[in-house]
Design an enzyme around this catalytic site. Structure first.
Site, PDB file in Angstrom:
ATOM      1  N   LYS A  41       0.805  -1.032   0.050  1.00 34.94           N
ATOM      2  CA  LYS A  41       0.097  -0.137   0.006  1.00 34.94           C
ATOM      3  C   LYS A  41       0.723   1.459  -0.128  1.00 34.94           C
ATOM      4  O   LYS A  41       1.665   1.124   0.688  1.00 34.94           O
ATOM      5  CB  LYS A  41      -1.099   0.044   1.183  1.00 34.94           C
ATOM      6  CG  LYS A  41      -2.029  -0.905   0.917  1.00 34.94           C
ATOM      7  CD  LYS A  41      -3.012  -0.658   2.293  1.00 34.94           C
ATOM      8  CE  LYS A  41      -4.241  -1.782   2.027  1.00 34.94           C
ATOM      9  NZ  LYS A  41      -5.129  -1.291   0.808  1.00 34.94           N
ATOM     10  N   LYS A  48     -14.290  -7.254  -4.012  1.00 38.42           N
ATOM     11  CA  LYS A  48     -14.413  -7.891  -2.253  1.00 38.42           C
ATOM     12  C   LYS A  48     -16.196  -7.852  -2.271  1.00 38.42           C
ATOM     13  O   LYS A  48     -16.866  -6.993  -2.186  1.00 38.42           O
ATOM     14  CB  LYS A  48     -14.074  -6.502  -1.824  1.00 38.42           C
ATOM     15  CG  LYS A  48     -12.435  -6.271  -1.844  1.00 38.42           C
ATOM     16  CD  LYS A  48     -12.252  -4.768  -0.962  1.00 38.42           C
ATOM     17  CE  LYS A  48     -10.521  -4.807  -1.199  1.00 38.42           C
ATOM     18  NZ  LYS A  48     -10.085  -3.314  -0.957  1.00 38.42           N
TER      19      LYS A  48
END
Length: 350
Positions: A153, A261
């Site tokens: 990230k 997701k």
């Protein structure tokens, strides 16, 4: 069929370490657990909206009130109220997993090698945002654990320091040894995104997730046409719940990948739609978790194994989040090296 009984309960999970993203830092996770029973069988599901991200992240009291209404519709009809649940993907995911697990239906059957405990699912090693030293230490831990696909990230610390970390990786590991994925969580601006993508290309990056914030379709489409690094959409898919809108998004932006997701992108039913549309257009995909407990993670892993069982090798999925919490819920899943495995009766030590 016997009348279905529903029990809802709430849990607050605590992160071992603060989970940093470009949108902020999580220290706790609030979830709702659903227990369904038809008198003979029991099924569990998890509803886990993410604050400031999920399209159905309502205030707690309002969320639970809506969830109870949806549960009542299920009890009254014996079926999942899919049409009513499209605007509430985290609720849909919890209800459809509880219902399918109670009835022993796909993906909660033994139709895949993963479900039978015979094969693992390849996963990426996730390096959370932090200081340079923290990210370096987390990276070393993932490499020592044997991961060959690492996701970092980015966007929280100085850009030069982040590129230094990528440079360090490529000095020691070739693209054949380590597949690098990065996630900007929309942290780039449209004006500087392309230049940053060109810099990232120097490090043989597999893909970048959501380089700019969602709802900028024209700018994102331009980036997808110009980028030297394949672009994957994630947040961009949130709230796009109708089939015609999904078609319009994919045909407008033309991403290289989509990342799904279930808690954010329409439950299992909605993700099946996304996968089918993407495959029709030659767009790759993989599935990842949205910081659910092991209840949700187990369901997502079973779903991923079902959806990608015809692909060899299976793309690395983002399912390595089960160790994030100090007080997670025990489930028969575990990480072995760079794979997630499900323990069956024959190999479950307990």
């Amino acid at each position: 069929m016997s009348k279905i009984e529903v029990i809802l309960s709430q849990r607050v999970l605590h992160f071992r370490q603060p989970a940093g993203t470009s949108r902020g830092t999580y220290t706790t996770r609030h979830i709702w657990l659903i227990r369904l029973s038809d008198g003979e069988r029991v099924g569990w599901g998890e509803c886990a909206p993410l604050p400031d991200l999920s399209c159905d992240a309502l205030p707690h009291d309002q969320y639970e009130h809506t969830l109870r209404q949806m549960c009542q519709k299920l009890v009254a009809t014996g079926q999942i109220p899919y049409a009513d649940l499209r605007p509430y993907p985290s609720m849909l995911f919890g209800l459809e997993t509880a219902f399918a697990s109670m009835r022993g239906e796909a993906p909660f059957d033994d139709a895949t090698p993963f479900a039978r405990g015979e094969a693992g699912i390849p996963i990426n090693g996730l390096v959370w945002m932090g200081t340079f030293e923290e990210m370096y230490q987390r990276l070393q831990e993932k490499l020592q654990a044997g991961f060959h696909c690492v996701k970092l990230k980015i966007g929280a610390i100085d850009w030069q320091r982040e590129t230094e970390l990528l440079h360090f990786i490529r000095q020691h590991f070739s693209p054949e040894q380590i597949e690098l994925r990065v996630d900007a969580n929309g942290g780039f601006s449209p004006t500087d995104a392309l230049e940053k993508l060109r810099q990232l290309a120097l490090y043989d990056i597999h893909s970048i997730e959501q380089p700019i914030r969602q709802h900028q379709w024209t700018e994102m489409a331009h980036l997808c046409r110009q980028t030297p690094v394949p672009i994957a959409l994630d947040e961009e898919l949130i709230g796009v719940n109708n089939l015609c809108d999904k078609v319009r998004l994919l045909d407008t932006i033309h991403p290289h990948y989509i990342i799904l997701k279930p808690s954010l992108h329409g439950g299992m039913a909605g993700c099946r739609e996304w996968i089918a549309l993407a495959r029709e257009r030659g767009i790759g995909s993989w599935i990842t978790s949205a910081l659910e407990s092991n209840v949700g993670l187990n369901a997502i892993a079973l779903f991923a194994a079902q959806q990608y069982q015809d692909l060899t090798p299976m793309p690395c999925q983002g399912l390595g989040t089960g160790q994030l919490f100090t007080d997670n819920i025990p489930m028969p899943i575990e990480i072995r090296g760079e794979q997630l495995w499900r323990k069956n009766r024959s190999n479950n030590a307990s």
